[in-house]
Design a protein around this motif. Structure first.
Motif, PDB file in Angstrom:
ATOM      1  N   ALA A   1     -26.502  30.668  11.559  1.00  0.00           N
ATOM      2  CA  ALA A   1     -27.054  30.492  12.903  1.00  0.00           C
ATOM      3  C   ALA A   1     -28.569  30.655  12.889  1.00  0.00           C
ATOM      4  CB  ALA A   1     -26.434  31.489  13.873  1.00  0.00           C
ATOM      5  N   VAL A   2     -29.236  29.709  13.494  1.00  0.00           N
ATOM      6  CA  VAL A   2     -30.687  29.784  13.667  1.00  0.00           C
ATOM      7  C   VAL A   2     -30.990  30.846  14.733  1.00  0.00           C
ATOM      8  CG1 VAL A   2     -32.706  28.455  14.402  1.00  0.00           C
ATOM      9  CG2 VAL A   2     -30.932  27.355  13.023  1.00  0.00           C
ATOM     10  N   GLY A   3     -32.069  31.575  14.545  1.00  0.00           N
ATOM     11  CA  GLY A   3     -32.522  32.507  15.584  1.00  0.00           C
ATOM     12  C   GLY A   3     -31.896  33.884  15.501  1.00  0.00           C
TER      13      GLY A   3
ATOM     14  N   THR B   1     -38.373  33.971   9.086  1.00  0.00           N
ATOM     15  CA  THR B   1     -37.730  33.023   9.999  1.00  0.00           C
ATOM     16  C   THR B   1     -38.505  31.709  10.101  1.00  0.00           C
ATOM     17  OG1 THR B   1     -37.082  32.695  12.314  1.00  0.00           O
ATOM     18  CG2 THR B   1     -38.911  34.181  11.938  1.00  0.00           C
ATOM     19  N   GLY B   2     -37.798  30.642  10.437  1.00  0.00           N
ATOM     20  CA  GLY B   2     -38.466  29.399  10.802  1.00  0.00           C
ATOM     21  C   GLY B   2     -39.064  29.547  12.189  1.00  0.00           C
ATOM     22  N   ASP B   3     -39.932  28.605  12.538  1.00  0.00           N
ATOM     23  CA  ASP B   3     -40.518  28.659  13.886  1.00  0.00           C
ATOM     24  C   ASP B   3     -39.465  28.333  14.946  1.00  0.00           C
ATOM     25  OD1 ASP B   3     -40.456  26.090  12.870  1.00  0.00           O
ATOM     26  OD2 ASP B   3     -42.524  25.590  13.377  1.00  0.00           O
ATOM     27  N   GLY B   4     -38.543  27.420  14.630  1.00  0.00           N
ATOM     28  CA  GLY B   4     -37.461  27.107  15.564  1.00  0.00           C
ATOM     29  C   GLY B   4     -36.619  28.342  15.822  1.00  0.00           C
ATOM     30  N   GLY B   5     -36.320  29.064  14.778  1.00  0.00           N
ATOM     31  CA  GLY B   5     -35.515  30.290  14.890  1.00  0.00           C
ATOM     32  C   GLY B   5     -36.239  31.364  15.671  1.00  0.00           C
ATOM     33  N   PHE B   6     -37.528  31.536  15.407  1.00  0.00           N
ATOM     34  CA  PHE B   6     -38.284  32.566  16.120  1.00  0.00           C
ATOM     35  C   PHE B   6     -38.354  32.248  17.608  1.00  0.00           C
ATOM     36  CE2 PHE B   6     -42.122  34.435  17.893  1.00  0.00           C
ATOM     37  CZ  PHE B   6     -41.872  35.771  17.615  1.00  0.00           C
ATOM     38  N   ASN B   7     -38.593  30.944  17.906  1.00  0.00           N
ATOM     39  CA  ASN B   7     -38.715  30.553  19.312  1.00  0.00           C
ATOM     40  C   ASN B   7     -37.446  30.862  20.110  1.00  0.00           C
ATOM     41  OD1 ASN B   7     -41.323  29.602  19.069  1.00  0.00           O
ATOM     42  ND2 ASN B   7     -40.701  27.513  18.582  1.00  0.00           N
ATOM     43  N   MET B   8     -36.288  30.784  19.434  1.00  0.00           N
ATOM     44  CA  MET B   8     -35.027  30.976  20.166  1.00  0.00           C
ATOM     45  C   MET B   8     -34.915  32.333  20.843  1.00  0.00           C
ATOM     46  SD  MET B   8     -31.883  29.345  18.087  1.00  0.00           S
ATOM     47  CE  MET B   8     -31.783  27.585  17.813  1.00  0.00           C
ATOM     48  N   LEU B   9     -35.296  33.395  20.111  1.00  0.00           N
ATOM     49  CA  LEU B   9     -35.125  34.740  20.682  1.00  0.00           C
ATOM     50  C   LEU B   9     -36.425  35.526  20.563  1.00  0.00           C
ATOM     51  CD1 LEU B   9     -31.542  36.059  19.710  1.00  0.00           C
ATOM     52  CD2 LEU B   9     -32.412  35.559  21.982  1.00  0.00           C
TER      53      LEU B   9
ATOM     54  N   LEU C   1     -37.871  21.525  13.408  1.00  0.00           N
ATOM     55  CA  LEU C   1     -36.556  21.979  12.936  1.00  0.00           C
ATOM     56  C   LEU C   1     -36.382  21.312  11.572  1.00  0.00           C
ATOM     57  CD1 LEU C   1     -34.704  21.362  16.327  1.00  0.00           C
ATOM     58  CD2 LEU C   1     -35.458  23.574  15.432  1.00  0.00           C
ATOM     59  N   GLY C   2     -37.058  21.912  10.573  1.00  0.00           N
ATOM     60  CA  GLY C   2     -37.274  21.245   9.293  1.00  0.00           C
ATOM     61  C   GLY C   2     -35.996  20.734   8.638  1.00  0.00           C
ATOM     62  N   LEU C   3     -34.970  21.535   8.640  1.00  0.00           N
ATOM     63  CA  LEU C   3     -33.748  21.137   7.935  1.00  0.00           C
ATOM     64  C   LEU C   3     -33.132  19.890   8.555  1.00  0.00           C
ATOM     65  CD1 LEU C   3     -31.872  22.085   5.593  1.00  0.00           C
ATOM     66  CD2 LEU C   3     -30.436  23.107   7.337  1.00  0.00           C
TER      67      LEU C   3
HETATM   68  C1  LIG Z   1     -27.968  28.417  16.738  1.00  0.00           C
HETATM   69  C2  LIG Z   1     -28.088  27.173  15.915  1.00  0.00           C
HETATM   70  N1  LIG Z   1     -28.521  26.036  16.478  1.00  0.00           N
HETATM   71  C3  LIG Z   1     -28.657  24.924  15.728  1.00  0.00           C
HETATM   72  C4  LIG Z   1     -28.338  24.927  14.387  1.00  0.00           C
HETATM   73  C5  LIG Z   1     -28.527  23.669  13.530  1.00  0.00           C
HETATM   74  N2  LIG Z   1     -29.716  23.876  12.659  1.00  0.00           N
HETATM   75  C6  LIG Z   1     -29.597  24.241  11.370  1.00  0.00           C
HETATM   76  S1  LIG Z   1     -31.058  24.452  10.624  1.00  0.00           S
HETATM   77  C7  LIG Z   1     -31.909  24.010  12.004  1.00  0.00           C
HETATM   78  C8  LIG Z   1     -33.428  23.956  12.004  1.00  0.00           C
HETATM   79  C9  LIG Z   1     -34.084  25.279  12.090  1.00  0.00           C
HETATM   80  O1  LIG Z   1     -35.456  25.111  12.321  1.00  0.00           O
HETATM   81  P1  LIG Z   1     -36.483  26.244  11.965  1.00  0.00           P
HETATM   82  O2  LIG Z   1     -36.032  27.541  12.467  1.00  0.00           O
HETATM   83  O3  LIG Z   1     -37.834  25.805  12.392  1.00  0.00           O
HETATM   84  O4  LIG Z   1     -36.376  26.300  10.379  1.00  0.00           O
HETATM   85  P2  LIG Z   1     -36.888  25.246   9.270  1.00  0.00           P
HETATM   86  O5  LIG Z   1     -35.707  24.408   8.896  1.00  0.00           O
HETATM   87  O6  LIG Z   1     -37.984  24.430   9.888  1.00  0.00           O
HETATM   88  O7  LIG Z   1     -37.344  26.110   8.147  1.00  0.00           O
HETATM   89  C10 LIG Z   1     -31.027  23.735  13.057  1.00  0.00           C
HETATM   90  C11 LIG Z   1     -31.458  23.336  14.412  1.00  0.00           C
HETATM   91  C12 LIG Z   1     -27.831  26.134  13.852  1.00  0.00           C
HETATM   92  N3  LIG Z   1     -27.455  26.237  12.564  1.00  0.00           N
HETATM   93  N4  LIG Z   1     -27.755  27.249  14.613  1.00  0.00           N
END
Ligand SMILES: Cc1ncc(C[n+]2csc(CCOP(=O)(O)OP(=O)(O)O)c2C)c(N)n1
Ligand SMILES: [Mg+2]
Length: 564
Positions: A408-410, A432-440, A464-466
């Protein structure tokens, strides 16, 4: 003087050693919070209830002891659910408490009505409403027993009028509420494993989270059998990266050396791991598996022998039963390939690789080089998991948790808050990724508020790099408008919250930013602006393989990170 149901519950939690309840207070929880206020338990108020569940899960994953979280009526409890999957997927004991409206308001579609026992059904091993003062003591005992027995999540719904009322009776058998003990495999099973090991030429031992506490035994077994030790991502923390026996991980969090070793060995002994990615495991029926969870035996790869038992006592008995091996040819080959792979990783993380851009591998390696030898890392999900898990060289005394089964991201920051609350003097690093940090990101305020000096490293790729990689792997053009996003100035945000913030945009700024963050006495964010289009390594793909095959392999690889 007799106790209220809330006092009874808090009293038992206190007795079994619970130190914190993570939650967000409100109406129906007031009797509980009032009982906590008069106890030795610290109430850690969070900004979002998912953060509470994650903090409890983080504690439980790290220690194996019960973590506790609470949300109030309806929406307050609904917010807990997502975070609880961390505990459920990683088999960590957590008690979740949902406040609920007084019973007279049930069944009439009153404001905030939900059916918590239904809502928590999937994530919980046990969920029950305390609907009367006479039933409270038995149900409280049963919930905690279920969380430890799984281990996993137990959930109680607490109608406000019931928990405010006097309890009928005390909770008995509190002494039984504790983590399960280890147990050894049967002697006949151990003899059969030994026989198969003696017959095998080359042997690889794969170690998972179930091997915790067994590092010395694994070393002894490896030395005796000239067998490389490899690990799942949850097993990574068990031994030092630099130990010559500890060859690395398997799959995308792993090395070419390990992949080849697994695919070519005569026997793969899997211990305390339910490694899920079958495509990285042998298909020719050369697996022997030891695990205390009967249901995991043989489910990921064709397995010739499955043995029920905990790693440590079973390995202890096995060690004396196996004959020593002398042939080091297989070992030498794996070691040679491992050295080459390590050199490649070091090159990829070299800060001098690009003059004016930071590669994400360099962030992980710099953190690894600057961190305390007994720090705890919490990884998030995304490409960043690959950077952190492949480039951090753990000491063997450090701990690593993440979202390795829930993906799970975030989830990193809030889990880190829970871990940090256990010991504010421990160094706890959330990567953490920026997407993950932004979530919470609100949970950074929880850290500031409760003086939890968590250090947050953000891999800032504005994407959301992945997901870019996922799209490419199925031949789709990445949907840029959906994948890319603007970020706030994370360092300024940290300061606005009352924490510390540092930014690294150029390679020359990275180590200073991380060192300064580690030096401050309080929560800090390092905003590491990284190259967005960095490709991860594919340990299972030869470089010369291109076109469709490589695409298919990239697809496999992506599935291996996201779980599909
Ligand atoms: C809660 C949740 N939402 C969506 C996903 C699908 N998902 C897997 S990786 C990812 C991208 C995450 O982006 P970021 O945190 O910026 O990390 P990066 O890949 O850029 O290092 C997403 C959206 C997930 N696994 N968990
Ligand atoms: Mg990102």
């Amino acid at each position: 003087m007799s106790k209220t149901v809330a006092e009874l519950l808090v009293g038992v939690l206190e007795q079994i050693g619970v130190k914190h309840i993570f939650g967000l207070i409100g109406d129906s929880l007031n009797p509980l919070a009032d009982a906590v206020r008069r106890s030795k338990i610290e109430w850690v108020g969070v900004r979002h209830e998912e953060g509470a569940a994650l903090a409890a899960a983080g504690q439980a994953k790290l220690t194996g002891q019960l973590g506790v979280c609470a949300g109030t009526t309806g929406p307050g409890s609904t917010h807990l659910v997502a975070g609880l999957y961390e505990a459920s997927r990683d088999h960590a004991p957590v008690l979740a408490l949902s406040g609920d409206m007084p019973r007279r308001m049930h069944g009439i579609d009153f404001i905030q009505t939900t059916a918590p026992d239904l809502l928590f059904r999937d994530v919980s091993l046990y969920t029950e409403t305390i609907f009367s003062t006479t039933q409270a003591s038995a149900v409280i005992h049963q919930a905690i027993a279920a969380a430890y027995a799984g281990p996993g999540v137990a959930h109680l719904t607490l109608p406000q009028d019931v928990i405010a009322a006097k309890a009928d009776g005390a909770v008995s058998s509190v002494a039984t509420l504790k983590p399960r003990s280890e147990f050894s495999a049967a002697e006949a099973d151990i003899a059969e494993i030994a026989l198969r090991i003696d017959k095998a030429g080359s042997l690889v031992i794969m170690c998972g989270a179930g091997c915790r506490g067994a590092a010395d035994l694994l070393c002894a077994l490896s030395d005796r059998l000239k067998a490389p030790l490899i690990h799942s991502v949850r097993g990574k923390e068990l031994m030092a990266y630099d130990d010559p026996r500890w060859m690395g991980g398997l799959g995308m969090i792993g090395t070419r050396a390990v992949y080849n070793a697994v695919m070519h060995c005569d026997l793969l002994l899997m211990v305390g791991t339910d490694y899920p990615y079958s495509n990285f495991l042998p298909t020719k029926g050369t697996v022997v598996q030891i695990d205390e969870r009967a249901q995991v035996l043989g489910r990921r790869a064709p397995t010739v022998l499955g043995v029920i038992g905990s790693a440590r006592p079973t390995l202890k008995l096995l060690l004396d039963k196996v004959a020593a091996k002398t042939d080091t040819k297989f070992w030498d080959k794996v070691t040679h390939e491992r050295t080459k792979w390590d050199e490649m990783l070091t090159k990829q993380s070299d800060l001098a690789r690009s003059k004016d851009r930071i590669h994400p591998q360099a962030v992980a390696r710099a953190v690894s080089d600057l961190v305390r030898p007994d720090a705890t890392f919490v990884f998030d999900t995304g490409l960043n998991t690959l950077w952190s898990a492949n480039w951090i060289r753990q000491t063997g005394s450090q701990r690593i948790i993440g979202s390795f089964n829930n993906a799970a991201v975030g989830t990193a920051l809030a889990q880190a808050n829970g871990v940090q609350a256990l010991d504010r003097s421990r160094q706890v690093i959330a990567l953490t990724g920026d997407g993950g940090f932004n979530m919470l990101m609100g949970e950074f305020m929880t850290a500031v508020h409760h003086k939890l000096p968590v250090k947050v490293i953000v891999y800032n790729n504005s994407a959301l790099g992945l997901i870019t990689l996922e799209a490419e792997s199925v031949g789709l053009a990445p949907f840029r408008e959906a994948i890319e996003f603007p970020n706030p100035d994370f360092a300024a945000l940290a300061r606005a919250c009352g924490g510390y913030g540092f930014t690294a945009r150029q390679p020359g700024e990275l180590k200073t930013a991380i060192s300064e963050a580690f030096a401050v006495d309080g929560p800090a964010i390092v905003d590491a602006v990284v190259v967005a289009n960095e490709m991860p390594n594919m340990p299972h793909v030869e470089l010369e393989q291109v076109g469709h095959f490589a695409m298919a392999k990239i697809k496999e690889a992506v599935l291996a990170v996201t779980g599909g």
